[in-house]
Design an enzyme around this catalytic site. Structure first.
Site, short mmCIF file in Angstrom:
data_model
loop_
_atom_site.label_atom_id
_atom_site.label_comp_id
_atom_site.label_asym_id
_atom_site.label_seq_id
_atom_site.Cartn_x
_atom_site.Cartn_y
_atom_site.Cartn_z
N GLY A 165 2.38 -2.39 12.33
CA GLY A 165 1.10 -1.81 11.94
C GLY A 165 1.32 -0.93 10.72
O GLY A 165 2.45 -0.49 10.45
N ASP A 205 0.84 -1.21 0.00
CA ASP A 205 0.00 0.00 0.00
C ASP A 205 0.87 1.26 0.00
O ASP A 205 0.60 2.21 -0.73
CB ASP A 205 -0.92 0.00 1.22
CG ASP A 205 -1.86 -1.20 1.22
OD1 ASP A 205 -2.25 -1.64 0.11
OD2 ASP A 205 -2.18 -1.70 2.31
O1 RIB Z 1 -2.43 -4.34 2.61
C1 RIB Z 1 -2.53 -4.47 4.00
C2 RIB Z 1 -3.95 -4.43 4.40
O2 RIB Z 1 -4.61 -5.56 3.89
C3 RIB Z 1 -4.16 -4.48 5.90
O3 RIB Z 1 -4.19 -3.21 6.47
C4 RIB Z 1 -5.46 -5.23 6.03
O4 RIB Z 1 -6.49 -4.40 6.45
C5 RIB Z 1 -5.74 -5.82 4.67
O5 RIB Z 1 -6.79 -5.19 4.07
#
Ligand code: RIB
Length: 302
Positions: free
Chosen positions: A284, A249
């Protein structure tokens, strides 16, 4: 140039243990339960915001305490706008196991994210030059609808196909940049991706299926960019991994911010790699989404 993120918001429950449990096994955690915001959509939108990008986030939160928590996390990151609507379903939740080496296992209950439907993305206000950034924790039909609107408006469509799901022909043709990891690339193409040459071959297959540019993320090995002209490898920054959750992400957020600032794709990939490596050093996801200043300082330290 705005980045419009269409995707999920979840609440992550993270257990850290010396190793991941085997099937049928119970493993005691070595740290207190970590609870924080997550969902690939939220992580990418918050990542963009922290890097100073102009972002709008279309998502669906759920009912009850978890939905309220999700909305307050969005508010804290400046992401709570009318594009975020509410559902009667439970909010998305992710159960995450992390081991001593930072490896993870994740299971997601989509809840309200499954209720983010095509009409919810009819009025995203996309204008020429904007970037649409989407993932697959929401219905594929909604991603396709958003991609159609973005293309018609003259925007760039970036799809992070995570978690992997079969993509309809129409959507494949609408994607300017796809950012799968090796596992997702293998599932999308039916080809092996265990070696670099296999990743390149699978990415070439995805290009032949209609995607313009494929940027495959290959964990600590960095990223491989493939288009009709060839392939280029971008090495990652090697770090001591604490938690790999959200690294993809952070990468996508960095890539999108780079593109929105007018960087060449290669330089945007480098920014994505830096953001992904920084993320892996924190437990996290939220703490792992760095500001530009934090990423600059991090690169100097290494
Ligand atoms: O890409 C990581 C995310 O994948 C986590 O935060 C979890 O929520 C899942 O959706």
């Amino acid at each position: 140039m705005s980045i419009v993120v269409v995707g999920s918001i979840g609440i992550d429950f993270v257990a850290v243990a010396a190793r991941l449990p085997k099937i049928g096994e119970t493993v005691l955690a070595t740290q207190p339960l970590h609870i924080g915001p997550g969902g690939k959509g939220f992580n990418q939108a918050a990542g963009v915001a922290r890097l100073g990008g102009e972002v709008r986030f279309a998502t669906k939160t759920g009912r009850g305490d978890l939905g309220r928590q999700a909305r307050s996390f969005m508010e804290l990151e400046g992401l709570l706008t009318p594009l975020a609507t509410e559902s009667d379903a439970d909010n998305q939740v992710a159960l995450i196991f992390v081991d001593d080496l930072g490896h993870n296992m994740i299971s997601v209950t989509p809840g309200a994210s499954a209720d983010l439907l095509p009409p919810d993305v009819d009025n995203l206000g996309i204008v020429p030059g904007d970037i649409l950034l989407a993932q697959l924790e929401i219905p594929v039909a909604t991603v396709a609808a958003a991609a159609r609107h973005a293309k018609n408006a003259g925007a760039t469509v970036v799809l992070n196909p995570a978690p992997a799901a079969p993509l309809p022909e129409e959507l494949l043709q609408l994607i300017d940049i796809a950012t799968p990891n090796e596992t997702e690339l293998s599932m999308l193409t039916g080809l092996p991706t265990a070696t670099t040459s296999e990743v390149v071959a699978a990415a070439e297959r995805l290009v032949s299926m209609g995607v313009e540019e494929v940027v495959a993320t290959v964990g600590s090995k960095g990223a491989i960019h493939v288009n009709r002209s060839g392939s280029t490898t971008y090495p990652s920054i090697l770090v001591d991994a604490v938690d790999s959750t959200g690294a993809g992400d952070a990468f996508n957020a960095g890539l999108a911010v780079g593109l929105s600032r007018g960087l060449e794709l290669g330089d945007a990939i480098r920014l994505g790699c830096r953001a992904g490596a920084y993320c892996v050093t924190k437990l996290g996801v939220l703490d792992g989404l760095g500001t530009m200043a934090q990423l600059d300082e991090f690169a100097v330290q290494l």
